[in-house]
Design a protein around this motif. Structure first.
Motif, PDB file in Angstrom:
ATOM      1  N   MET A   1       0.834  -1.188   0.000  1.00  0.00           N
ATOM      2  CA  MET A   1       0.000   0.000   0.000  1.00  0.00           C
ATOM      3  C   MET A   1       0.875   1.246   0.000  1.00  0.00           C
ATOM      4  N   ASP A   2       0.393   2.287  -0.634  1.00  0.00           N
ATOM      5  CA  ASP A   2       1.147   3.532  -0.701  1.00  0.00           C
ATOM      6  C   ASP A   2       0.436   4.592   0.156  1.00  0.00           C
ATOM      7  N   TYR A   3       0.740   4.556   1.456  1.00  0.00           N
ATOM      8  CA  TYR A   3       0.099   5.459   2.415  1.00  0.00           C
ATOM      9  C   TYR A   3       0.330   6.919   2.053  1.00  0.00           C
ATOM     10  N   HIS A   4       1.557   7.258   1.641  1.00  0.00           N
ATOM     11  CA  HIS A   4       1.877   8.667   1.381  1.00  0.00           C
ATOM     12  C   HIS A   4       1.061   9.234   0.221  1.00  0.00           C
ATOM     13  N   LYS A   5       0.857   8.443  -0.820  1.00  0.00           N
ATOM     14  CA  LYS A   5       0.026   8.915  -1.935  1.00  0.00           C
ATOM     15  C   LYS A   5      -1.438   9.015  -1.513  1.00  0.00           C
ATOM     16  N   ALA A   6      -1.906   8.053  -0.709  1.00  0.00           N
ATOM     17  CA  ALA A   6      -3.283   8.102  -0.208  1.00  0.00           C
ATOM     18  C   ALA A   6      -3.482   9.338   0.668  1.00  0.00           C
ATOM     19  N   LYS A   7      -2.476   9.652   1.459  1.00  0.00           N
ATOM     20  CA  LYS A   7      -2.529  10.835   2.326  1.00  0.00           C
ATOM     21  C   LYS A   7      -2.519  12.117   1.503  1.00  0.00           C
ATOM     22  N   ASP A   8      -1.598  12.218   0.563  1.00  0.00           N
ATOM     23  CA  ASP A   8      -1.514  13.422  -0.279  1.00  0.00           C
ATOM     24  C   ASP A   8      -2.815  13.664  -1.032  1.00  0.00           C
ATOM     25  N   TYR A   9      -3.397  12.565  -1.542  1.00  0.00           N
ATOM     26  CA  TYR A   9      -4.642  12.690  -2.303  1.00  0.00           C
ATOM     27  C   TYR A   9      -5.755  13.281  -1.441  1.00  0.00           C
ATOM     28  N   ILE A  10      -5.979  12.698  -0.259  1.00  0.00           N
ATOM     29  CA  ILE A  10      -7.142  13.130   0.530  1.00  0.00           C
ATOM     30  C   ILE A  10      -6.917  14.502   1.148  1.00  0.00           C
ATOM     31  N   ILE A  11      -5.710  14.827   1.510  1.00  0.00           N
ATOM     32  CA  ILE A  11      -5.448  16.168   2.052  1.00  0.00           C
ATOM     33  C   ILE A  11      -5.713  17.225   0.981  1.00  0.00           C
ATOM     34  N   ALA A  12      -5.243  16.978  -0.227  1.00  0.00           N
ATOM     35  CA  ALA A  12      -5.487  17.931  -1.322  1.00  0.00           C
ATOM     36  C   ALA A  12      -6.977  18.082  -1.583  1.00  0.00           C
ATOM     37  N   GLU A  82     -13.711   3.599  -3.159  1.00  0.00           N
ATOM     38  CA  GLU A  82     -13.417   4.033  -4.526  1.00  0.00           C
ATOM     39  C   GLU A  82     -11.930   4.334  -4.731  1.00  0.00           C
ATOM     40  N   LYS A  83     -11.306   5.017  -3.756  1.00  0.00           N
ATOM     41  CA  LYS A  83      -9.954   5.547  -3.979  1.00  0.00           C
ATOM     42  C   LYS A  83      -8.812   4.658  -3.482  1.00  0.00           C
ATOM     43  N   LEU A  84      -8.990   3.981  -2.341  1.00  0.00           N
ATOM     44  CA  LEU A  84      -7.853   3.259  -1.765  1.00  0.00           C
ATOM     45  C   LEU A  84      -7.321   2.108  -2.628  1.00  0.00           C
ATOM     46  N   PRO A  85      -8.157   1.454  -3.450  1.00  0.00           N
ATOM     47  CA  PRO A  85      -7.562   0.454  -4.351  1.00  0.00           C
ATOM     48  C   PRO A  85      -6.513   1.065  -5.289  1.00  0.00           C
ATOM     49  N   GLU A  86      -6.686   2.338  -5.631  1.00  0.00           N
ATOM     50  CA  GLU A  86      -5.707   3.013  -6.497  1.00  0.00           C
ATOM     51  C   GLU A  86      -4.344   3.152  -5.821  1.00  0.00           C
ATOM     52  N   PHE A  87      -4.337   3.071  -4.477  1.00  0.00           N
ATOM     53  CA  PHE A  87      -3.089   3.203  -3.715  1.00  0.00           C
ATOM     54  C   PHE A  87      -2.648   1.857  -3.135  1.00  0.00           C
ATOM     55  N   ASP A  88      -3.123   0.778  -3.782  1.00  0.00           N
ATOM     56  CA  ASP A  88      -2.709  -0.597  -3.465  1.00  0.00           C
ATOM     57  C   ASP A  88      -3.067  -1.048  -2.048  1.00  0.00           C
ATOM     58  N   TYR A  89      -4.187  -0.570  -1.531  1.00  0.00           N
ATOM     59  CA  TYR A  89      -4.704  -1.113  -0.276  1.00  0.00           C
ATOM     60  C   TYR A  89      -5.482  -2.381  -0.604  1.00  0.00           C
ATOM     61  N   SER A  90      -5.319  -3.411   0.212  1.00  0.00           N
ATOM     62  CA  SER A  90      -6.010  -4.684  -0.021  1.00  0.00           C
ATOM     63  C   SER A  90      -7.483  -4.554   0.363  1.00  0.00           C
ATOM     64  N   GLU A  91      -8.286  -5.491  -0.097  1.00  0.00           N
ATOM     65  CA  GLU A  91      -9.708  -5.502   0.264  1.00  0.00           C
ATOM     66  C   GLU A  91      -9.871  -5.644   1.774  1.00  0.00           C
ATOM     67  N   ASN A  92      -9.010  -6.431   2.397  1.00  0.00           N
ATOM     68  CA  ASN A  92      -9.060  -6.597   3.855  1.00  0.00           C
ATOM     69  C   ASN A  92      -8.781  -5.266   4.561  1.00  0.00           C
ATOM     70  N   ASP A  93      -7.750  -4.561   4.099  1.00  0.00           N
ATOM     71  CA  ASP A  93      -7.419  -3.251   4.694  1.00  0.00           C
ATOM     72  C   ASP A  93      -8.568  -2.262   4.514  1.00  0.00           C
ATOM     73  N   ILE A  94      -9.146  -2.244   3.338  1.00  0.00           N
ATOM     74  CA  ILE A  94     -10.250  -1.326   3.038  1.00  0.00           C
ATOM     75  C   ILE A  94     -11.467  -1.641   3.901  1.00  0.00           C
ATOM     76  N   SER A  95     -11.755  -2.919   4.093  1.00  0.00           N
ATOM     77  CA  SER A  95     -12.875  -3.316   4.954  1.00  0.00           C
ATOM     78  C   SER A  95     -12.637  -2.886   6.395  1.00  0.00           C
ATOM     79  N   ARG A  96     -11.427  -3.077   6.888  1.00  0.00           N
ATOM     80  CA  ARG A  96     -11.107  -2.658   8.260  1.00  0.00           C
ATOM     81  C   ARG A  96     -11.237  -1.151   8.425  1.00  0.00           C
ATOM     82  N   ILE A  97     -10.693  -0.404   7.481  1.00  0.00           N
ATOM     83  CA  ILE A  97     -10.763   1.060   7.527  1.00  0.00           C
ATOM     84  C   ILE A  97     -12.221   1.510   7.479  1.00  0.00           C
ATOM     85  N   SER A  98     -13.011   0.885   6.630  1.00  0.00           N
ATOM     86  CA  SER A  98     -14.423   1.234   6.497  1.00  0.00           C
ATOM     87  C   SER A  98     -15.166   0.995   7.804  1.00  0.00           C
ATOM     88  N   LYS A  99     -14.934  -0.152   8.430  1.00  0.00           N
ATOM     89  CA  LYS A  99     -15.592  -0.447   9.719  1.00  0.00           C
ATOM     90  C   LYS A  99     -15.174   0.556  10.783  1.00  0.00           C
TER      91      LYS A  99
END
Length: 195
Positions: A1-12, A82-99
């Protein structure tokens, strides 16, 4: 996963797309929750890979405010999915974050440690010295978005009800913030008695 790109995207996005009427639910709140997550996670001895999941949840937890004030947690989850798959987050990670994000909806309903940390970070300010400043920004936002204006007395009464019903989940947050929360609550009572 690319946390820094995910962070830059949402902050912008938050800087550009959050309505200026949101004087509380804005980029400052998001960064505050991110910092609080890091502080609580360190005290709870969360490992670095787990910390990245928590940090991502903190960054995206109010992203739905760009779409809707009411039910924004569900909108935040849509953005995450919608966005986190673009930053290589797994489905498991996305489900955890969503919950985790969904548990921040009031009344909070955390059951896992990461959910508890995010919920505590989201309301960290209740026990801090800057409580009154932050609460005032929330009152201003509330009054701008509601048809009925809330007086300062009514606002303090709402704060008392909320704070008396609130409990931090984690031992770290309790240790860091319970004393300050009790002090802030006492000051509200004093202010109401003077009015």
């Amino acid at each position: 996963m690319d946390y820094h790109k995910a962070k830059d995207y949402i902050i912008a996005r938050l800087v550009k797309d959050i309505d200026p009427v949101l004087t509380y639910h804005n980029i400052d709140h998001t960064i505050d929750v991110l910092n609080s997550v890091c502080r609580i996670a360190e005290g709870e001895k969360i490992h670095s890979s787990e910390l990245v999941i928590l940090q991502t949840a903190a960054l995206y937890h109010d992203a739905g405010m760009m779409v809707s004030y009411k039910g924004h947690e569900k909108e935040s989850v849509k953005i995450v999915r919608e966005k986190l798959p673009e930053f290589d987050y797994s489905e498991n990670d996305i489900s955890r974050i969503s919950k985790m994000i969904l548990t921040t909806e009031l009344p909070q309903s955390a059951s896992t440690l990461d959910e508890m940390i995010l919920c505590d970070a989201d309301l960290d300010y209740l026990g801090r010295d800057d409580f009154f400043w932050i609460a005032q920004s929330l009152r201003l936002e509330w009054n701008r978005l509601n048809t009925r204006h809330t007086t300062i007395k009514e606002w303090f009464e709402l704060q008392i009800k909320f704070m008396e019903g609130h409990e931090y989940f984690t031992d770290v947050a309790k240790k860091l913030r319970n004393e300050g929360k009790a002090r802030n609550l006492e000051q509200i009572y004093e202010l109401l008695n003077k009015s």
